[in-house]
Scaffold this active site. Structure first.
Site, PDB file in Angstrom:
ATOM      1  N   ARG A   1      38.247  34.325  25.431  1.00  0.00           N
ATOM      2  CA  ARG A   1      38.027  35.792  25.323  1.00  0.00           C
ATOM      3  C   ARG A   1      39.195  36.534  24.303  1.00  0.00           C
ATOM      4  O   ARG A   1      40.385  35.988  24.562  1.00  0.00           O
ATOM      5  CB  ARG A   1      38.059  36.601  26.569  1.00  0.00           C
TER       6      ARG A   1
ATOM      7  N   ARG B   1      44.068  34.910  39.347  1.00  0.00           N
ATOM      8  CA  ARG B   1      42.788  36.002  39.443  1.00  0.00           C
ATOM      9  C   ARG B   1      41.553  35.407  40.266  1.00  0.00           C
ATOM     10  O   ARG B   1      41.015  36.264  41.143  1.00  0.00           O
ATOM     11  CB  ARG B   1      42.635  36.333  38.115  1.00  0.00           C
TER      12      ARG B   1
ATOM     13  N   LYS C   1      31.181  41.781  33.716  1.00  0.00           N
ATOM     14  CA  LYS C   1      31.198  43.200  34.287  1.00  0.00           C
ATOM     15  C   LYS C   1      31.046  44.028  33.132  1.00  0.00           C
ATOM     16  O   LYS C   1      30.734  45.183  33.329  1.00  0.00           O
ATOM     17  CB  LYS C   1      32.129  43.144  35.583  1.00  0.00           C
TER      18      LYS C   1
ATOM     19  N   ARG D   1      44.237  38.573  25.928  1.00  0.00           N
ATOM     20  CA  ARG D   1      45.047  39.268  26.975  1.00  0.00           C
ATOM     21  C   ARG D   1      45.921  38.142  27.763  1.00  0.00           C
ATOM     22  O   ARG D   1      45.671  37.211  28.231  1.00  0.00           O
ATOM     23  CB  ARG D   1      43.799  39.601  27.915  1.00  0.00           C
TER      24      ARG D   1
ATOM     25  N   ARG E   1      37.982  46.080  44.884  1.00  0.00           N
ATOM     26  CA  ARG E   1      38.472  44.646  44.677  1.00  0.00           C
ATOM     27  C   ARG E   1      39.176  44.052  46.357  1.00  0.00           C
ATOM     28  O   ARG E   1      39.262  43.051  46.401  1.00  0.00           O
ATOM     29  CB  ARG E   1      39.539  44.510  43.774  1.00  0.00           C
TER      30      ARG E   1
HETATM   31  P1  AMP Z   1      39.863  43.820  34.945  1.00  0.00           P
HETATM   32  O1  AMP Z   1      40.163  44.328  33.455  1.00  0.00           O
HETATM   33  O2  AMP Z   1      38.872  44.697  35.633  1.00  0.00           O
HETATM   34  O3  AMP Z   1      39.765  42.297  35.045  1.00  0.00           O
HETATM   35  O4  AMP Z   1      41.451  43.940  35.678  1.00  0.00           O
HETATM   36  C1  AMP Z   1      42.386  43.452  34.942  1.00  0.00           C
HETATM   37  C2  AMP Z   1      43.574  43.558  36.044  1.00  0.00           C
HETATM   38  O5  AMP Z   1      43.743  44.882  36.567  1.00  0.00           O
HETATM   39  C3  AMP Z   1      43.151  42.701  37.361  1.00  0.00           C
HETATM   40  O6  AMP Z   1      43.572  41.499  37.297  1.00  0.00           O
HETATM   41  C4  AMP Z   1      44.348  43.583  38.371  1.00  0.00           C
HETATM   42  O7  AMP Z   1      45.575  43.034  38.083  1.00  0.00           O
HETATM   43  C5  AMP Z   1      44.280  45.074  37.749  1.00  0.00           C
HETATM   44  N1  AMP Z   1      43.327  45.490  38.587  1.00  0.00           N
HETATM   45  C6  AMP Z   1      42.009  46.193  37.874  1.00  0.00           C
HETATM   46  N2  AMP Z   1      41.261  46.843  39.034  1.00  0.00           N
HETATM   47  C7  AMP Z   1      41.908  46.711  40.039  1.00  0.00           C
HETATM   48  C8  AMP Z   1      41.624  46.948  41.563  1.00  0.00           C
HETATM   49  N3  AMP Z   1      40.629  47.924  41.795  1.00  0.00           N
HETATM   50  N4  AMP Z   1      42.553  46.611  42.435  1.00  0.00           N
HETATM   51  C9  AMP Z   1      43.587  45.936  42.352  1.00  0.00           C
HETATM   52  N5  AMP Z   1      44.005  45.612  40.790  1.00  0.00           N
HETATM   53  C10 AMP Z   1      43.107  45.906  39.943  1.00  0.00           C
END
Ligand code: AMP
Length: 219
Positions: free
Chosen positions: A128, A172, A13, A161, A89
């Site tokens: 990654r 996740r 994404k 990460r 989400r």
């Molecule tokens: P991402 O980089 O989008 O994979 O996000 C990394 C982490 O940030 C996720 O696993 C969540 O812990 C948190 N996170 C990001 N966006 C959201 C969201 N819209 N709602 C809740 N947690 C979020």
């Protein structure tokens, strides 16, 4: 052009959203990036969210919604063109976002869902690596940096990460299935969802994503 990009962790994404933003010169708003920045700066919000992120849990809806409202209001982004990456989400976020956009005389025009098989998700996330400075993503096998473990642009050491480690990945994926997948079904019912196959190279997936955008916005 107001787009939201959805899909499981590791579907690409962020990569596709960055390419779209660059191609069409529109804002890219990634909640994961905003949160990681807050954690790195040890801000008040950063301290509150760090442990959720590290363990692979979603951050509470109220925190996310406050961040996103604030970001979209800045420079009147809310009524211009943007791509949202990582939000909504949960169904509660989806509804709050919809309400906020309506209040601001705005709306979402397209939801792009990048699909990927579980096997491929695990393969991608496990390898990654991320540059802690510019946020560029690499993969140790499929898109390694020129010099081992060094960012091509910043030349600093890449990081694995914390939430790309095995236990957090499992969590996740569970959060995705239970809480985020319903958002995809919701947009499908609303008629704004387009599905894209996330297999293949970054360029192949981008060609599919871009075709949808071109068709939808007749550029
Ligand atoms: P991402 O980089 O989008 O994979 O996000 C990394 C982490 O940030 C996720 O696993 C969540 O812990 C948190 N996170 C990001 N966006 C959201 C969201 N819209 N709602 C809740 N947690 C979020």
């Amino acid at each position: 052009m107001r787009i939201v990009i959805l899909g499981p962790p590791g579907a690409g994404k962020g990569t596709q959203a960055k390419l779209l933003a660059c191609n069409y010169n529109i804002a890219h708003i990634a909640t994961g990036d905003i949160l990681r920045q807050a954690v790195a700066e040890r801000s008040y919000t950063g301290e509150k969210v760090a442990s959720y992120i590290m363990r692979g849990y979603l951050v509470p809806d109220e925190i996310i919604m406050e961040l996103i409202r604030e970001t979209l209001k800045k420079n009147n982004l809310v009524r211009s063109d943007f791509i949202l990456d990582g939000i909504p989400r949960t169904i509660s976020q989806l509804k709050d976002l919809q309400e906020f956009l309506t209040q601001q005389n705005s709306n979402l025009e397209l939801a792009i869902y990048i699909k990927l098989r579980d096997e491929e998700i695990l393969r991608r996330l496990g390898g990654r690596r991320v540059c802690p400075s510019c946020g560029n993503n690499y993969h140790i096998i499929f898109s390694p940096p020129v010099e081992e473990n060094l960012c091509n642009y910043c030349r600093i050491e890449l990081k694995h990460r914390q939430d790309d480690k095995e236990d957090a990945i499992k969590q996740r994926l569970e959060e995705y299935e239970n809480k985020t997948y319903p958002c995809i079904q919701y947009y499908k019912k609303e008629g704004i969802l387009e599905e894209v196959d996330g297999e293949g190279s970054i360029e192949e997936v981008f060609a599919r994503v871009n075709k949808i955008v071109l068709e939808r916005f007749k550029r």
